[in-house]
Design an enzyme around this catalytic site. Structure first.
Site, PDB file in Angstrom:
ATOM      1  NE  ARG A 211      -2.302  -1.197   3.540  1.00 22.72           N
ATOM      2  CZ  ARG A 211      -1.954  -0.265   4.429  1.00 22.72           C
ATOM      3  NH1 ARG A 211      -2.270   0.999   4.238  1.00 22.72           N
ATOM      4  NH2 ARG A 211      -1.299  -0.595   5.522  1.00 22.72           N
TER       5      ARG A 211
ATOM      6  CE  LYS B 245      -6.016  -3.882   6.061  1.00 23.03           C
ATOM      7  NZ  LYS B 245      -5.242  -5.005   5.734  1.00 23.03           N
TER       8      LYS B 245
ATOM      9  CG  HIS C 276      -6.296  -4.389  11.256  1.00 17.75           C
ATOM     10  ND1 HIS C 276      -4.949  -4.183  11.386  1.00 17.75           N
ATOM     11  CD2 HIS C 276      -6.456  -5.098  10.109  1.00 17.75           C
ATOM     12  CE1 HIS C 276      -4.311  -4.754  10.370  1.00 17.75           C
ATOM     13  NE2 HIS C 276      -5.194  -5.313   9.586  1.00 17.75           N
TER      14      HIS C 276
ATOM     15  CB  SER D 172       1.139  -5.814   8.504  1.00 21.11           C
ATOM     16  OG  SER D 172       1.399  -6.643   7.406  1.00 21.11           O
TER      17      SER D 172
ATOM     18  CE  LYS E 245      -4.535  -8.520  10.986  1.00 23.11           C
ATOM     19  NZ  LYS E 245      -3.108  -8.196  10.958  1.00 23.11           N
ATOM     20  CB  THR E 246      -3.768 -14.447   7.799  1.00 24.35           C
ATOM     21  OG1 THR E 246      -4.306 -13.159   7.486  1.00 24.35           O
ATOM     22  CG2 THR E 246      -4.208 -15.450   6.740  1.00 24.35           C
TER      23      THR E 246
ATOM     24  CG  ASP F  31      -6.964  -7.958   7.400  1.00 23.13           C
ATOM     25  OD1 ASP F  31      -6.019  -8.002   8.203  1.00 23.13           O
ATOM     26  OD2 ASP F  31      -7.162  -6.992   6.642  1.00 23.13           O
TER      27      ASP F  31
ATOM     28  NE  ARG G 191       0.007  -9.434   2.201  1.00 22.67           N
ATOM     29  CZ  ARG G 191      -0.500  -9.245   3.417  1.00 22.67           C
ATOM     30  NH1 ARG G 191      -1.558  -9.918   3.831  1.00 22.67           N
ATOM     31  NH2 ARG G 191       0.051  -8.376   4.223  1.00 22.67           N
TER      32      ARG G 191
HETATM   33  P1  ATP Z   1      -1.664  -8.688   7.582  1.00 21.65           P
HETATM   34  O1  ATP Z   1      -2.426  -7.684   8.412  1.00 21.65           O
HETATM   35  O2  ATP Z   1      -0.585  -8.044   6.778  1.00 21.65           O
HETATM   36  O3  ATP Z   1      -2.551  -9.587   6.783  1.00 21.65           O
HETATM   37  P2  ATP Z   1      -1.311 -10.850   9.531  1.00 21.65           P
HETATM   38  O4  ATP Z   1      -1.458 -10.393  10.958  1.00 21.65           O
HETATM   39  O5  ATP Z   1      -2.456 -11.587   8.947  1.00 21.65           O
HETATM   40  O6  ATP Z   1      -0.827  -9.616   8.631  1.00 21.65           O
HETATM   41  P3  ATP Z   1       0.166 -13.212   8.884  1.00 21.65           P
HETATM   42  O7  ATP Z   1      -0.179 -13.184   7.434  1.00 21.65           O
HETATM   43  O8  ATP Z   1      -0.505 -14.237   9.730  1.00 21.65           O
HETATM   44  O9  ATP Z   1      -0.025 -11.767   9.524  1.00 21.65           O
HETATM   45  O10 ATP Z   1       1.730 -13.311   8.970  1.00 21.65           O
HETATM   46  C1  ATP Z   1       2.471 -13.934   9.965  1.00 21.65           C
HETATM   47  C2  ATP Z   1       3.737 -14.453   9.297  1.00 21.65           C
HETATM   48  O11 ATP Z   1       4.713 -14.810  10.253  1.00 21.65           O
HETATM   49  C3  ATP Z   1       3.434 -15.680   8.477  1.00 21.65           C
HETATM   50  O12 ATP Z   1       4.230 -15.630   7.317  1.00 21.65           O
HETATM   51  C4  ATP Z   1       3.888 -16.821   9.415  1.00 21.65           C
HETATM   52  O13 ATP Z   1       4.294 -17.953   8.707  1.00 21.65           O
HETATM   53  C5  ATP Z   1       5.065 -16.185  10.131  1.00 21.65           C
HETATM   54  N1  ATP Z   1       5.342 -16.675  11.499  1.00 21.65           N
HETATM   55  C6  ATP Z   1       6.529 -17.114  11.939  1.00 21.65           C
HETATM   56  N2  ATP Z   1       6.478 -17.441  13.240  1.00 21.65           N
HETATM   57  C7  ATP Z   1       5.217 -17.201  13.656  1.00 21.65           C
HETATM   58  C8  ATP Z   1       4.548 -17.341  14.919  1.00 21.65           C
HETATM   59  N3  ATP Z   1       5.184 -17.773  16.002  1.00 21.65           N
HETATM   60  N4  ATP Z   1       3.240 -16.996  14.973  1.00 21.65           N
HETATM   61  C9  ATP Z   1       2.609 -16.524  13.888  1.00 21.65           C
HETATM   62  N5  ATP Z   1       3.191 -16.364  12.680  1.00 21.65           N
HETATM   63  C10 ATP Z   1       4.482 -16.708  12.549  1.00 21.65           C
HETATM   64 MN    MN Z   2      -3.679 -11.218   7.276  1.00 20.46          MN
END
Ligand code: ATP
Ligand code: MN
Length: 537
Positions: free
Chosen positions: A62, A205, A225, A243, A247-248, A262, A327
């Site tokens: 973004r 977003k 969020h 980010s 979360k995902t 999200d 992504r």
């Molecule tokens: P966004 O808001 O950008 O979508 P998000 O909060 O959904 O971000 P994720 O997409 O879940 O974030 O990203 C977490 C990343 O960190 C993933 O690539 C995951 O494989 C990695 N990772 C490594 N260790 C951990 C952990 N202990 N817990 C969670 N994720 C981990």
């Molecule tokens: Mn996410």
């Protein structure tokens, strides 16, 4: 008149889109969008698992600095003008809009998708996406809620329209434009115009931003969020986090139903997802560690900016040559245990995710409701600055409500709504650090995903609520002494720190100072109890 013709007339009357010159494909199917993308858009290909590989061009993330909200009388007094929301005069919005429409009129084909944002029919808004790229429409087809045939019959006119002319630049000499990228929202006209960026996440977003205005202002519904899931007994968990905090990843849990990854709203009736799809990070993705997400990458999914083998079309998820931010966008039903419709009752657990690259915050701690407010308003995480150049300094980030870039009102307004809801419904709150342990980035290591999952399991089983806790100094957090599936020694950062104790104490003090300094921005908007719930030096 057929719906298609009505849509053409509407686009002509509202935006001067010239359907005599431009072929308008309304509500195209997935195979049609594939064919269009493969025919007209460079960088398109089909992956070995059937996903549509696309390239978003120069922008692979973004552009928050190029986002503007129109300064107009119906919304202006509600908007938190300042760090994230920059004013745009309405006539400048119209100039950008005209430029976008002119560009769309030069195309031989444009694509239109009508969908919904918000799974609760009481609050959902009808969103129309008008775009020159099939990639953008397939992306939003996945990310919005897809109307049924029956719903389309009575859909009528949209509540909000996105004009995406991202391949065409903004004019830098237009007043208020500081670059060739422009993402602008007009709450009164109920429109969003995109120029100069083809990163599809801007639309997703953008709609989130729109919901952050309409939901609290018009309906007293709180937008968050967060991801959310539901246990077999109906207990709901909401995961906040910036980010990359998980979360995902952590909400895709084979033992629980996925509500969304999200964007959610919390109304008097419970939780509902805003979106009809998920948008997962793909960097270092593996079938072993994240099977649900890995298997969702198939026919219909949009895979952005990945590197793949020329012949076999097998994607190399470890390759970050194009971007670290690779992504995939897929419909939520591609996750086997998605809960459809994506609505649920009031949450039982609030999980505040952070990725602390300093190795200071404990892997899990139990929060009082004042601490939950304090950490929600703070919205702390840490990024690794400039990994490419080999710079290994973590960088603290504070983003109010764990989503500052998408807030429209002052953060205190969302925080107050959350505090009321937490008080009204008996909610437990947890701070979970998915970041570093044993030392900062470079010395310690990131907490293993399997340990973070075990922590989440222990929250859900009730094991953690009944655990024995010890106090973690300075931050005054309640840290469990042990829990199933996680080595006890990692639970207290003071004990697991690999370097000298003095270095640990200094690092912890520094991070606490950052929290305290950041929170000064919010002291006049919050209570003494919440301020006291922060770190104390
Ligand atoms: P966004 O808001 O950008 O979508 P998000 O909060 O959904 O971000 P994720 O997409 O879940 O974030 O990203 C977490 C990343 O960190 C993933 O690539 C995951 O494989 C990695 N990772 C490594 N260790 C951990 C952990 N202990 N817990 C969670 N994720 C981990
Ligand atoms: Mn996410």
């Amino acid at each position: 008149m057929s719906t298609h013709t009505r849509v053409e007339e509407e686009l002509h009357d509202n935006a001067h889109i010239d359907y005599d010159r431009v072929t308008i494909q309304w509500q195209p199917s997935v195979p049609q969008l594939y064919e269009e993308a493969l025919k007209h858009e460079t960088g398109s290909a089909i992956s070995s698992t059937g996903a549509l590989i696309t390239a978003s061009g120069n922008k692979t993330g973004r552009s928050p600095k190029d986002k503007r909200l129109v300064d107009e009388p119906t919304s202006s007094s509600d908007i938190w003008w300042g760090p994230v929301n920059t004013k745009l005069p309405e006539h400048v919005f119209l100039i950008n809009r005209e430029r976008a429409v002119d560009y769309l009129n030069t195309r031989s084909h444009i694509y239109v998708f009508d969908g919904y944002a918000g799974w609760d029919p009481k609050y959902r808004i009808k969103v129309r996406v008008v775009a020159a790229r099939a990639y953008h429409v397939l992306f939003m087809r996945n990310m919005l809620i897809r109307p049924t045939e029956k719903e389309l019959e009575t859909y009528g006119s949209p509540d909000f329209t996105i004009y995406n002319a991202g391949a065409f630049p903004a004019n830098r000499y237009t007043t208020g434009m500081t670059s060739t990228t422009s993402v602008s929202i007009n709450f009164h006209m109920r429109e969003m115009v995109i120029l100069g960026t083809e990163y599809a996440g801007e639309m997703k977003k953008g709609i989130f931003t729109v919901m952050h205005y309409y939901m609290p202002v018009k309906h007293k519904v709180l937008s968050l969020h967060s991801s959310a899931n539901e246990g077999p007994n109906g207990d709901v968990s909401v995961f906040f986090g910036l980010s990359g905090t998980g979360k995902t990843t952590l909400s895709a849990d084979p033992k629980r139903y996925l509500i969304g990854d999200d964007e959610h709203c919390w109304s008097d009736d419970g939780i509902f997802n805003i979106e009809g799809g998920c948008y997962a990070k793909c960097i270092n993705l593996s079938a072993e560690k994240e099977p649900e997400i890995f298997n969702a990458i198939r026919f219909g999914s949009v895979l952005e900016n990945v590197v793949y083998d020329e012949k076999s079309r097998v994607v190399n998820y470890d390759d970050s040559t194009v971007t670290e931010n690779t992504r995939c966008a897929y419909p939520i039903e591609f996750i086997p245990n998605a809960k459809i419709p994506c609505t649920a009752g009031h949450p039982k657990n609030l999980i505040l995710l952070t990725c602390d690259a300093y190795g200071i915050l404990p892997p899990v701690s139990k929060l009082s409701s004042e601490q939950a407010m304090y950490h929600f308003i703070s919205g702390y995480t840490a990024k690794i600055a400039g990994t490419e150049e080999g710079v290994t300094e973590p960088e603290a980030t504070f983003s109010a409500c764990f989503g500052q870039p998408f807030l429209v009102l002052h953060p205190a307004r969302y925080a107050r709504m959350l505090a009321d809801k937490m008080e009204h419904h008996k909610v437990d709150a947890w701070l979970v650090n998915t970041g570093w342990n044993g030392g900062a980035y470079g010395v310690g290591e990131r907490i293993k995903l399997k340990y973070s999952r075990a922590i989440i399991d222990a929250i859900h089983s009730g094991e953690l609520a009944n655990a024995e806790f010890e106090n973690y100094d300075v931050f005054n957090l309640k840290v469990p002494k042990s829990l199933t599936g996680v080595p006890s020694e990692i639970l207290n950062p003071a004990k697991v720190w690999k370097g000298p104790e003095a270095e640990f104490i200094e690092s912890r003090k520094k991070l606490a100072q950052r929290f305290i300094h950041n929170f000064r921005n919010y002291e006049d908007q919050t209570t003494a109890e919440v301020i006291a719930a922060g770190p104390v030096l």
